[in-house]
Scaffold this active site. Structure first.
Site, PDB file in Angstrom:
ATOM      1  N   SER B 128       0.833  -1.203   0.000  1.00  0.00           N
ATOM      2  CA  SER B 128       0.000   0.000   0.000  1.00  0.00           C
ATOM      3  C   SER B 128       0.873   1.261   0.000  1.00  0.00           C
ATOM      4  O   SER B 128       1.652   1.456  -0.928  1.00  0.00           O
ATOM      5  CB  SER B 128      -0.965  -0.053   1.188  1.00  0.00           C
ATOM      6  N   GLU B 146     -12.667   8.304 -10.776  1.00  0.00           N
ATOM      7  CA  GLU B 146     -12.997   9.472 -11.592  1.00  0.00           C
ATOM      8  C   GLU B 146     -11.976   9.564 -12.711  1.00  0.00           C
ATOM      9  O   GLU B 146     -10.848   9.118 -12.550  1.00  0.00           O
ATOM     10  CB  GLU B 146     -12.920  10.763 -10.754  1.00  0.00           C
ATOM     11  N   HIS B 170      -3.821  -0.484  -4.659  1.00  0.00           N
ATOM     12  CA  HIS B 170      -5.289  -0.644  -4.559  1.00  0.00           C
ATOM     13  C   HIS B 170      -5.907  -0.264  -5.912  1.00  0.00           C
ATOM     14  O   HIS B 170      -6.912   0.441  -5.975  1.00  0.00           O
ATOM     15  CB  HIS B 170      -5.872   0.266  -3.468  1.00  0.00           C
TER      16      HIS B 170
END
Lengths: 269, 269
Positions: B128, B146, B170
């Site tokens: 991460s 988006e 992710h």
């Protein structure tokens, strides 16, 4: 393009209904004196969707607005379609479930009337599920916000107003590039078009231009060198190499025949 | 690659901690008799993260596990780093906030020790936020789910264990292709690597291979023909033409120098 005379306005869902309404205005402008038919067959709540669009299009200056809805294909038989479609210039497909649209209307006489509007130079417009049905094949399942698994695809025959395209909607907002890449992997000859919310493509002749606030993604698989989709087991993650990706925004233009984006700086668009 | 002797294991977050733990096993296997140092400086809850990983790695057979944490760079000065890093074979960066990692450790002596582990053939692993810091530049803002707006980018200098890469994590799960495309548009010479949850790349020499259940996306901008990113206003949607996209899954291998995926069927991987 199967019926090159008309225009398609294909919206990725959530078009602006309260502000400038640029996309809906574009649709309204094409009715010029004719009739707008709103098809709510995709929707579970046609009694909400129909009056909402009727009011919007009325305010945008459209005089004649008619509603088409059916729950089963057999209902179409008893309708006076000739009267309904008389002087129809624009047909608008609302959102909902794309399978409801194709399974209710496919093979019925109403499809002939819709295609006739298109052939005569009219406009077919659709948003969300109403966008997905425009292509040759439509995606009806698969992942949101996940990478694609080899066996996890669900497709169905679309209404095929435009050839060799698979159209996906709510694209960035629902993280759908995985499932559209899966579709392209199955047949790289098909062009994948992912349309964001609040954004539309306006298809005329062999080109489309972008209108709206977000982006349109084009996935071109013609240069693909490898994919595991026909070999790997169903639960494996799909791989695909050498996809050509374009991200387009207003006012760019894409040439469907050449499969190239016309860049704005070169003055082509 | 700046320090080609060592290995990087870069995980897209949410690696399997309860099942087969294949990725964490891969990390544990590289400690062989040496020491594993777990750096929790990215985390807001180091007192939870550290014991969790300690227990997992202990069960995976790692004998010597040490914890490194600091809240401010000055704390590093008083630490006995020589003792801590003695016989260190693997350094593992947990998740959290990548800016915490770089702003606390960057420029301190601990970076020299970490790089020394790498130079001696050791392994640097991170998940991460701990994955994002590995590249030359890291993304610290921008859109989830988006499309990218021209002015909406936030980047920061990474730890630069590997050159010319921007790593995002992710990836499919948070719909991050928009922001990574934005980074590639800013400088198409940089290679964008988007790693899904539960998935890692293992970088050795000039190649990486995929391990884990999901996919890794490579965005190669070297063939880009157009982008509006330096011309359009900040609130406009970014466009970019002719990005080369690869979706890779285990056990595929990508050659960073040639920028090509080695297809499995050709026996190269």
């Amino acid at each position: 393009m199967l019926h090159p005379q008309g225009t398609l306005i294909i919206i990725g869902g959530r078009e602006d209904k309260t502000g400038e309404k640029r996309i809906l205005k574009e649709i309204a402008a094409r009715v010029h004196g004719g009739k707008l038919i709103i098809i709510t067959a995709a929707s579970e709540v046609p009694h909400e969707v129909w009056p909402e669009y009727r009011e919007i299009f009325k305010k945008l200056g459209v005089k004649k607005i008619e509603h088409f809805h059916c729950n089963q294909p057999e209902e179409v038989r008893t309708m006076d379609l000739q009267k309904l479609f008389d002087k129809a210039k624009v047909v608008f497909f609302t959102g909902g479930d794309q399978l409801k649209l194709t399974s209710k209307l496919g093979g019925t006489l109403v499809m002939d009337y819709i295609i006739e509007v298109f052939k005569k130079g009219g406009t077919l417009a659709g948003t969300s599920a109403g966008a997905s049905v425009m292509g040759e094949i439509m995606l009806v399942g698969g992942e949101n916000a996940e990478s694609h698994k080899v066996g996890n695809w669900m497709m169905a025959p679309g209404m095929r107003f435009v050839e060799s395209l698979i159209i996906d909607q709510h694209f960035a907002q629902r993280g759908r590039i995985g499932r559209l890449l899966g579709a392209v992997a199955l047949n790289p000859g098909v062009l994948g078009i992912g349309i964001d919310e609040g954004t539309a493509i306006i298809v005329e002749q062999e080109q489309f231009r972008i209108m709206g606030e977000n982006a349109v993604y084009v996935l071109d698989g013609r240069g693909v060198t490898y994919t595991n989709i026909s070999e790997a087991s169903a639960d494996q993650t799909m791989s695909i190499h050498d996809v050509r990706l374009h991200v387009l925004s207003e006012p760019e233009v894409f040439d469907l025949k050449k499969r190239t984006a016309l860049s704005m700086s070169s003055g082509n668009g």
